[in-house]
Design an enzyme around this catalytic site. Structure first.
Site, PDB file in Angstrom:
ATOM      1  N   ASP A  78       1.977  24.951 -46.152  1.00 35.19           N
ATOM      2  CA  ASP A  78       3.281  25.605 -46.269  1.00 35.19           C
ATOM      3  C   ASP A  78       3.409  26.306 -47.616  1.00 35.19           C
ATOM      4  O   ASP A  78       2.392  26.659 -48.232  1.00 35.19           O
ATOM      5  CB  ASP A  78       4.385  24.557 -46.044  1.00 35.19           C
ATOM      6  CG  ASP A  78       5.595  25.137 -45.326  1.00 35.19           C
ATOM      7  OD1 ASP A  78       6.168  26.104 -45.852  1.00 35.19           O
ATOM      8  OD2 ASP A  78       5.972  24.622 -44.260  1.00 35.19           O
TER       9      ASP A  78
ATOM     10  N   HIS B 291      10.881  26.757 -48.156  1.00 37.35           N
ATOM     11  CA  HIS B 291      10.432  26.480 -46.787  1.00 37.35           C
ATOM     12  C   HIS B 291       9.608  25.193 -46.711  1.00 37.35           C
ATOM     13  O   HIS B 291       9.854  24.319 -45.870  1.00 37.35           O
ATOM     14  CB  HIS B 291       9.624  27.687 -46.306  1.00 37.35           C
ATOM     15  CG  HIS B 291       9.210  27.664 -44.870  1.00 37.35           C
ATOM     16  ND1 HIS B 291       8.018  27.139 -44.453  1.00 37.35           N
ATOM     17  CD2 HIS B 291       9.819  28.127 -43.764  1.00 37.35           C
ATOM     18  CE1 HIS B 291       7.921  27.283 -43.136  1.00 37.35           C
ATOM     19  NE2 HIS B 291       8.998  27.879 -42.691  1.00 37.35           N
TER      20      HIS B 291
ATOM     21  N   SER C 243       9.885  26.886 -37.192  1.00 42.99           N
ATOM     22  CA  SER C 243       9.369  26.239 -38.402  1.00 42.99           C
ATOM     23  C   SER C 243      10.029  24.887 -38.633  1.00 42.99           C
ATOM     24  O   SER C 243       9.436  23.997 -39.221  1.00 42.99           O
ATOM     25  CB  SER C 243       9.670  27.109 -39.633  1.00 42.99           C
ATOM     26  OG  SER C 243       8.716  28.113 -39.781  1.00 42.99           O
TER      27      SER C 243
END
Ligand SMILES: *[C@@H]1O[C@H](CO)[C@@H](O)[C@H](O)[C@H]1NC(C)=O
Ligand SMILES: *[C@@H]1O[C@H](CO)[C@@H](O)[C@H](O)[C@H]1NC(C)=O
Ligand SMILES: *[C@@H]1O[C@H](CO)[C@@H](O)[C@H](O)[C@H]1NC(C)=O
Ligand SMILES: *[C@@H]1O[C@H](CO)[C@@H](O)[C@H](O)[C@H]1NC(C)=O
Ligand SMILES: *[C@@H]1O[C@H](CO)[C@@H](O)[C@H](O)[C@H]1NC(C)=O
Ligand SMILES: *[C@@H]1O[C@H](CO)[C@@H](O)[C@H](O)[C@H]1NC(C)=O
Length: 746
Positions: free
Chosen positions: A145, A210, A536
């Site tokens: 990620d 994220h 996601s």
């Protein structure tokens, strides 16, 4: 900054975390310009890192001419978990390499894009759920990620013992990265192309948010009183709060995530000893042997590691799904029963309600209200002004006002705020599933309500409105997000994808303090937790359940864990979700049931290979997966295709529009429930389809016993692109082991 983000993510960074599909970003090759390539060699020298690296250099120097040129060209030797290297080559050199005997494949490097906590309660994993704490603390989850935030409460190391004995991962000190603790036991970054990213830091630190979000959804500590400016208040936690986290940063703020880096992360993670890999990144096209996410996951599977990946955010178009290799778990996004709304009060006394997160309390009871098109900078910018695009509005005419804008691209609230406006009402019928976070008072309304507001604006001389701070509201759930990518699987007619759905709308989880909530210029909102939406976010939910199942069954194979998660899922409604299984797979993940599935559908490595042979892959093309060119597809059992893979779902693609199509699915289940059990088949067949099961009953007398059966599906022709579905359930007194059966006409 804003426009760069747009071109990078294609949809709002702060809303969708989009994954981009397909053959992405192979930069236009100019003549003779050197590019990055990934080169696969045979599997043998694994574990002999020195000699493998030497072989790589020898192979490379045979095409570059000299050893020193090879040294310059070499980017990375993958020596731990598979035998490959990455190098910067001219197309001539790549071509020469691909003709060498010991070289299995040469693929150009590509760049991919990226694609909380009420959600655990909603899907039935409350804080009080039964846990196997000792075993859970030996589980290590790996995420590929944007990095991680070690200061976050979700990753504090207090209360954790030392890393599990099997762990071989490393964790250094890096710029702005305080290092690991006993919760984050691995953190590395991979940036092999050598180009510094102006918007990022060469360190596992997360400047994007994220990776911090997905990691805390998967395995974050229990953090009471988590909230976003008072919204979504609750206890934040991952599926397995006692598990350890290892972050492999492969995604970079302005470059995205490249094949070379993703493969390096797999090479490291497999060697380090992770139990589960979670990847919320776009896939690389329909071909399983050139997509690095699929290739790496195959090697992970060979090592007993389950890889879970996001399905993509390109729904609701059919066939938009990515990461659909048969050894990946492909996760769709569903909504939970909460939404975020903002009330808007109009000067005429009417109240309307919009979707989105606005953290601002109004200071006045009413503000002047205008429509973008009426406050254009000049006559030429009128059409753009309707959508409040950059450069189209007259600052003098919107100062201190709320502006009604038609949605065209993300960021109108930022444009309005920078020009002195005090709020934005965005009109849009497309993205109403998920809450957009606004950087100034704002909300999103559908076109009917937008027209009401517009009519009001033009009905009076001094229209006015006020947008209130957002609040939570109930919503019927679950339902599949409109943005969640849909089947049918573009990679295979015989394999249903997505596999399963999990919460991916308005998920609260940890965030970075290095970025404002929207990442837009002028945004002054910072928070330790934030809401995000996308597949996601659903991916780490299922990866977390995989880790949870593994904490009870440490030696189950990748396919056994997947089967347990899939056959116990809660069916979703075809009435609510018109695309049915193509939208939600088996349905909504059901964590506690997944621990005790009764029966499992196991799959070994050779069955995957056999499946690919049936799909038309040549034996030699499978080399990057199996590590040699020795696969002879014609010598593998020439079955029907439907029986090549012991998958927990069944999909039939009709062969004719005149006659019925008949298919025989052969499956084998393994008893993981009580030694003595009897399961009876329950069949649900849609109209126009006959389903029979032989035998109708399976009886077991000991644990791990296997039983085989056949499902014969006879389906009448139907209109092109139509899809119907039924199911097979194996029922015992304690368990129901359910498999959807999908029939569609291509
Ligand atoms: C690390 O963070 C500090 C502020 O906390 C900043 O000044 C510095 O530039 C950062 N380091 C790097 C390498 O970006
Ligand atoms: C609209 O909302 C305001 C403020 O919340 C409230 O006082 C008023 O009664 C509402 N009006 C209608 C028509 O519901
Ligand atoms: C907009 O929302 C209102 C209220 O929820 C609803 O009645 C209307 O049908 C919606 N319009 C569209 C175009 O979806
Ligand atoms: C797991 O290990 C146990 C004991 O070591 C063994 O009895 C069982 O068969 C194994 N299960 C699987 C699915 O391999
Ligand atoms: C592959 O297998 C087929 C059938 O067993 C055999 O006829 C053929 O010679 C084999 N090809 C190679 C290259 O070994
Ligand atoms: C399975 O079928 C047999 C024979 O029809 C019946 O006796 C038994 O009760 C059934 N078991 C379950 C769990 O439905």
């Amino acid at each position: 900054m804003w426009s760069k983000r747009i071109s990078f993510h294609s949809l709002p960074l702060f809303l969708f975390y989009l994954i981009l599909v397909g053959p992405v970003c192979v930069k236009a090759d100019e003549q003779n310009q050197k590019k990055f390539y990934v080169v696969f060699l045979g599997d043998h020298p694994v574990n002999h890192e020195d000699s493998a690296a030497k072989t790589h250099m020898n192979v490379l120097s045979s095409v570059t001419g000299s050893y020193s040129d090879a040294e310059k060209a070499m980017v990375y030797s993958y020596t731990k978990s598979f035998n490959a290297f990455a190098a910067k080559l001219s197309s001539d050199e790549a071509e020469k390499l691909s003709r060498m005997d010991q070289v299995l494949s040469v693929t150009p490097n590509r760049y991919h894009k990226l694609h909380t906590t009420k959600s655990w309660n909603f899907i039935g994993l409350p804080l009080t759920a039964r846990r196997n704490l000792k075993s859970e603390s030996d589980i290590v989850v790996g995420l590929f990620d944007t990095g991680i935030t070690p200061e976050s409460q979700s990753f504090k190391g207090e209360g954790f013992g030392p890393p599990p004995a099997k762990w071989k991962g490393t964790c250094g000190h890096f710029a702005n990265f305080s290092g690991c603790n006993n919760k984050i036991i691995g953190a590395r970054y991979f940036k092999l192309d050598g180009n510094p990213d102006p918007d990022d830091i060469l360190s596992p630190v997360d400047v994007d948010g994220h990776g911090t979000h997905t990691s805390s959804t998967l395995a974050g500590n229990v953090v009471p009183d988590a909230n976003l400016y008072g919204l979504a208040k609750g206890t934040a936690r991952g599926a397995v709060p006692s598990a350890r986290v290892s972050m492999y940063k492969v995604c970079w703020a302005s470059f995205g995530c490249s094949d070379m880096d993703i493969l390096a992360a797999y090479d490291a993670a497999i060697h380090d000893g992770v139990d589960v890999i979670s990847i919320s990144i776009g896939g690389g096209g329909a071909n399983y042997v050139s997509d690095c996410i699929a290739i790496g996951a195959f090697h992970a599977m060979k090592n007993g590691i389950i890889t879970v990946a996001s399905a993509g955010n390109d729904g609701p178009s059919m066939g938009s799904i990515v990461n659909h290799a048969p050894w990946l778990v492909t996760v769709a996004a569903s909504g939970i029963d909460r939404q975020f709304i903002s009330k808007v009060h109009l000067g005429n006394g009417k109240n309307i309600s919009g979707i989105g997160v606005s953290t601002f309390d109004p200071k006045k009871t009413l503000y002047p209200l205008v429509s973008g098109i009426d406050v254009a900078r000049d006559s030429e910018s009128k059409e753009n002004a309707r959508s409040c695009l950059q450069g189209s509005l007259d600052p003098k005419k919107i100062k201190g006002k709320i502006v009604l804008c038609k949605f065209e691209s993300w960021g109108s609230d930022s444009v309005v705020k920078r020009l002195g406006g005090v709020g934005t009402i965005l009109e849009n019928d497309q993205f109403l599933d998920a809450a957009q976070i606004f950087m100034a008072p704002g909300t999103m309304v559908n076109s009917t309500i937008g027209q009401t507001v517009d009519a009001y604006i033009h009905s009076t001389r001094s229209p006015s409105a006020v947008i209130y701070k957002s609040e939570e509201a109930q919503k019927p759930a679950p339902y599949v997000a409109s943005f969640s990518s849909r089947g049918p699987n573009p990679g295979s007619k015989y394999l249903l994808k997505p596999d399963i759905a999990a919460p991916g709308i308005d998920i609260l989880a940890s965030y970075t303090l290095l970025k404002s909530l929207t990442g837009l210029d002028g945004d002054t909102q910072y928070s330790e937790f934030t809401l995000m939406s996308g597949t996601s976010m659903s991916c780490p939910h299922v990866a977390g359940v995989a880790a949870y199942v593994k904490s009870f069954h440490p030696n189950w194979s990748q396919a056994a864990i997947r089967s347990a998660i899939m056959t116990t899922a809660k069916p979703m409604s075809q009435r609510v979700n018109a695309d049915a299984e193509f939208a939600y797979g088996v349905g909504q993940v059901n964590p506690r049931k997944a621990v005790n599935p009764g029966l499992i559908y196991d799959v070994d490595e050779m069955s995957y290979i056999q499946f690919l042979c049936h799909e038309g892959y040549s034996g030699s093309s499978l080399a990057p997966l199996v590590g040699s060119k020795s696969i002879n597809c014609s010598s593998l059992i020439p079955g029907l295709g439907y029986d090549a893979l012991n998958y927990p779902t069944m999909q039939l693609s009709l062969k004719s529009n005149k006659q019925p199509t008949i298919a025989v699915f052969r499956r084998t289940v393994t008893n993981v429930g009580p030694a003595n059990s009897i399961y009876n088949a329950t069949i649900r067949a849609p109209k126009g389809v006959e389903i029979t099961v032989k035998p109708m009953s399976l009886s077991f007398s000991h644990a791990s016993q296997k039983r085989s059966f056949q499902v014969v599906v006879k389906a009448n022709p139907m209109a092109s692109r139509q899809m119907v579905s039924g199911s097979l359930g194996w029922k015992s007194s304690r368990y129901t082991v359910r498999s959807p059966i999908v029939v569609y006409s291509p």
